[in-house]
Design an enzyme around this catalytic site. Structure first.
Site, mmCIF file in Angstrom:
data_model
loop_
_atom_site.group_PDB
_atom_site.id
_atom_site.type_symbol
_atom_site.label_atom_id
_atom_site.label_comp_id
_atom_site.label_asym_id
_atom_site.label_seq_id
_atom_site.Cartn_x
_atom_site.Cartn_y
_atom_site.Cartn_z
ATOM 1 C CG HIS A 54 -1.917 -1.070 1.272
ATOM 2 N ND1 HIS A 54 -3.081 -1.006 0.552
ATOM 3 C CD2 HIS A 54 -1.944 -2.259 1.922
ATOM 4 C CE1 HIS A 54 -3.794 -2.113 0.765
ATOM 5 N NE2 HIS A 54 -3.125 -2.896 1.587
ATOM 6 C CE LYS A 254 -5.721 -0.997 3.750
ATOM 7 N NZ LYS A 254 -5.750 -2.148 4.644
ATOM 8 C CB CYS A 446 2.025 -31.268 -11.205
ATOM 9 S SG CYS A 446 1.379 -29.961 -10.157
HETATM 10 C C1 LIG Z 1 -7.524 -10.940 4.055
HETATM 11 C C2 LIG Z 1 -6.243 -10.211 4.308
HETATM 12 C C3 LIG Z 1 -5.748 -9.282 3.394
HETATM 13 C C4 LIG Z 1 -4.573 -8.601 3.646
HETATM 14 N N1 LIG Z 1 -4.060 -7.786 2.680
HETATM 15 C C5 LIG Z 1 -2.898 -7.123 2.910
HETATM 16 C C6 LIG Z 1 -2.325 -6.322 1.900
HETATM 17 O O1 LIG Z 1 -2.788 -6.284 0.772
HETATM 18 N N2 LIG Z 1 -1.219 -5.603 2.214
HETATM 19 C C7 LIG Z 1 -0.659 -5.630 3.438
HETATM 20 O O2 LIG Z 1 0.303 -4.913 3.672
HETATM 21 N N3 LIG Z 1 -1.148 -6.445 4.411
HETATM 22 C C8 LIG Z 1 -2.234 -7.203 4.158
HETATM 23 N N4 LIG Z 1 -2.741 -8.039 5.105
HETATM 24 C C9 LIG Z 1 -2.055 -8.151 6.380
HETATM 25 C C10 LIG Z 1 -0.854 -9.099 6.285
HETATM 26 O O3 LIG Z 1 -1.194 -10.276 5.629
HETATM 27 C C11 LIG Z 1 -0.397 -9.402 7.713
HETATM 28 O O4 LIG Z 1 -0.126 -8.180 8.349
HETATM 29 C C12 LIG Z 1 0.839 -10.259 7.777
HETATM 30 O O5 LIG Z 1 0.749 -11.399 6.964
HETATM 31 C C13 LIG Z 1 1.043 -10.681 9.234
HETATM 32 O O6 LIG Z 1 2.174 -11.487 9.302
HETATM 33 P P1 LIG Z 1 2.573 -12.182 10.667
HETATM 34 O O7 LIG Z 1 3.944 -12.696 10.454
HETATM 35 O O8 LIG Z 1 2.326 -11.255 11.802
HETATM 36 O O9 LIG Z 1 1.511 -13.341 10.853
HETATM 37 P P2 LIG Z 1 1.495 -14.842 10.286
HETATM 38 O O10 LIG Z 1 1.799 -14.890 8.857
HETATM 39 O O11 LIG Z 1 0.192 -15.436 10.710
HETATM 40 O O12 LIG Z 1 2.697 -15.526 11.043
HETATM 41 C C14 LIG Z 1 2.629 -15.918 12.398
HETATM 42 C C15 LIG Z 1 3.316 -17.243 12.505
HETATM 43 O O13 LIG Z 1 3.416 -17.632 13.865
HETATM 44 C C16 LIG Z 1 3.262 -19.023 13.932
HETATM 45 N N5 LIG Z 1 2.893 -19.397 15.303
HETATM 46 C C17 LIG Z 1 1.720 -19.160 15.930
HETATM 47 N N6 LIG Z 1 1.728 -19.685 17.155
HETATM 48 C C18 LIG Z 1 2.943 -20.263 17.325
HETATM 49 C C19 LIG Z 1 3.526 -20.997 18.381
HETATM 50 N N7 LIG Z 1 2.874 -21.254 19.522
HETATM 51 N N8 LIG Z 1 4.793 -21.477 18.220
HETATM 52 C C20 LIG Z 1 5.486 -21.249 17.072
HETATM 53 N N9 LIG Z 1 4.940 -20.565 16.016
HETATM 54 C C21 LIG Z 1 3.690 -20.081 16.150
HETATM 55 C C22 LIG Z 1 2.170 -19.301 12.915
HETATM 56 O O14 LIG Z 1 2.127 -20.654 12.511
HETATM 57 C C23 LIG Z 1 2.538 -18.349 11.802
HETATM 58 O O15 LIG Z 1 3.360 -18.945 10.812
HETATM 59 C C24 LIG Z 1 -3.894 -8.781 4.867
HETATM 60 C C25 LIG Z 1 -4.371 -9.739 5.775
HETATM 61 C C26 LIG Z 1 -5.507 -10.475 5.467
HETATM 62 C C27 LIG Z 1 -5.952 -11.550 6.380
#
Ligand SMILES: Cc1cc2nc3c(=O)[nH]c(=O)nc-3n(C[C@H](O)[C@H](O)[C@H](O)COP(=O)(O)OP(=O)(O)OC[C@H]3O[C@@H](n4cnc5c(N)ncnc54)[C@H](O)[C@@H]3O)c2cc1C
Length: 494
Positions: A54, A254, A446
């Protein structure tokens, strides 16, 4: 099994946030590891989102996420040069159908420019808009153009971050669910279902589970609610979109966008529903209807018959409705929680902020002499000229065996996905690294071949190959073995 090794930093969670932080820290002389509960990294929210980088005008000024998004967007230019992931600044339009919406877009533009998004432009000439994006509805009366917005492949970027961190000595442990954390004498002892790890500092990046992790240390000052967003994905090259298309935003969302992917697909979504089950990524008829109705208002000629997949992602919505990035009351424990949208965009800026917090904690940040910020671009069959391919195939015949016909992925690319740093161990791991199974047939053709390659390379029986880790086996036994067992059983009973 427990280890007496004490890490300087343990990161919990291998999504884009944990991996950005791991990569930002890997340049320092620190002993770091990352623990991920799933069989692979990037399999949480990071795998199912819009992939939009964004421009940063959307959030209100009172939220940290606004500044982090604006800064994060800028940091992509350098990151993509170093890490070679799929990213394209193609620009976005926020579309207006009514005069009141134009007024709102003008306010958003003014505030955005004041905050450093200098290229925002309100365009009211319909012909110019149509030239820039021919698929847009005839009913629009203006758009807010943000040229700095882009699209990224979120999981491919996360693999790139993790691979570069691993190249610079960060250790990654997958299938390690953190179930308990103790803190005494300034040392954290982290228990997973398989091991015990010790560290001086812990960074909680557990996404939807970040409140649960925080509560393991008695830090109970926020909650996370899952908010589902559903999507419809269209086949490659069935509609050519030049811009990311948003409706005018409301106070809470959004809205449903229509967007190209880096690899030439288009998608519509997401909607937004608060749910209670943190694992519920199912799609619903009503949700998909809402998505398509919203999308068709902006792009009436969406190729509905070319839809190849529906999926849903879960936003980790914090009770503060803003990113929670702080040094907590427990010395050495940093929460990076509730990273809802625009977390993907903000990821590099979030990592910078975490480094500031570590400095405040007195962690010595000395740059390694042999730090290498570059991750080579994965080689792709489709990127080579005919002459280059002939040479490649002569050197290694696996370049010449196409395994995924829809996406033209060769056996060599699958081998690279498995054998590279933090290699794939599952069918989804292969799919998200090199796109085998991402195409029109959605792996119908595949998948058995990918399973054979995984089984051969990992020296595991075919039945042990899973879609995405524990309890997701595709096969339970060989049909012949089952029949044989049945025959033997009958013989014994005779
Ligand atoms: C529908 C949707 C649309 C979005 N669109 C955008 C966009 O267009 N642009 C943008 O900037 N952002 C977007 N976002 C936001 C973005 O996807 C998130 O901010 C980002 O992916 C968050 O990443 P994270 O690493 O915090 O979470 P996650 O990817 O969920 O990673 C957290 C990790 O922690 C692990 N975990 C959890 N508990 C434990 C445990 N007890 N022990 C070990 N590991 C654990 C999980 O398995 C996971 O792999 C969107 C989100 C959604 C849902």
């Amino acid at each position: 099994m427990s280890s007496s090794e004490i890490y300087d930093i343990i990161i919990i969670g291998g999504g884009v946030i944990g991996c950005s932080i791991a990569r930002a820290l890997c340049k320092y002389e620190l002993k770091i590891c990352l623990l991920e509960k799933e069989a692979d990294i990037a399999m949480g929210t990071t795998k199912a989102n819009s992939g939009v980088v964004h421009a940063g005008y959307a959030a209100e000024r009172k939220f940290t996420k606004r500044n982090l998004c604006i800064r994060g967007n800028k940091l992509y230019s350098e990151a993509v040069k170093e890490l070679n992931f799929p990213f394209k600044r193609m620009g976005s339009f926020v579309v207006a159908f009514k005069v009141e919406e134009i007024k709102l877009l003008e306010e958003i533009r003014k505030r955005g420019i004041e905050d450093g998004i200098l290229d925002l432009e309100l365009i009211l000439e319909k012909q110019r808009i149509k030239r820039m994006e021919p698929n847009i509805s005839d009913d629009i009366i203006g758009v807010l153009h943000a040229p700095s917005a882009g699209i990224v492949s979120p999981y491919e970027m996360t693999f790139a971050l993790a691979q570069n961190a691993a190249m610079n000595s960060v250790k990654f442990f997958r299938s390690q669910e953190v179930i308990k954390i103790d803190h005494s004498d300034y040392i954290f002892t982290i228990t997973t279902q398989r091991n015990e790890f010790k560290s001086l500092n812990v960074i909680n990046c557990a996404g939807l589970y970040s409140a649960k992790i925080s509560k393991m240390l008695g830090l109970d000052y926020f909650d996370i609610t899952p908010r589902k967003g559903e999507y419809v994905l269209f086949d490659r090259n069935t509609i050519q979109l030049n811009k990311i298309l948003f409706p005018t935003p409301t106070k809470i969302s959004k809205g449903i966008l229509v967007c190209p992917t880096f690899h030439g697909n288009a998608f519509a979504g997401p909607n937004a529903q608060n749910i209670t089950d943190i694992e519920d990524t199912s799609t619903t008829t009503a949700g998909l209807k809402e998505v398509l109705e919203g999308a068709k208002k902006i792009v009436p000629n969406l190729p509905l018959r070319a839809s190849i997949r529906n999926f849903a992602g879960l936003r980790a919505v914090p009770s503060t409705y803003d990113f929670i990035i702080d040094n907590t009351d427990i010395y050495g424990f940093i929460n990076v929680a509730g990273i809802l949208s625009p977390g993907l965009t903000s990821s590099y800026a979030i990592a910078e902020k975490v480094i500031d917090f570590l400095e405040l904690l007195g962690v010595e940040l000395k740059v390694k002499e042999d730090y290498n910020p570059y991750r080579p671009k994965p080689e792709r069959f489709t990127d080579f000229s005919k002459k280059e391919l002939d040479k490649k195939i002569k050197e290694d015949s696996s370049w010449g065996r196409i395994i995924c016909r829809c996406e033209t992925i060769s056996e060599k690319e699958i081998l690279n996905a498995i054998q590279g740093p933090i290699g794939a161990t599952t069918i989804d791991g292969v799919k998200f690294r090199c796109r085998a199974g991402m195409g029109r047939c959605q792996s119908g053709f595949c998948r058995p071949r990918v399973m054979e390659i995984l089984s051969r390379e990992m020296k595991l029986p075919y039945q042990a190959i899973t879609k995405k880790g524990d309890d997701t086996n595709i096969l339970i036994a060989k049909t012949k073995d089952l029949l044989l067992k049945e025959i033997i059983k009958k013989e014994i009973q005779k």
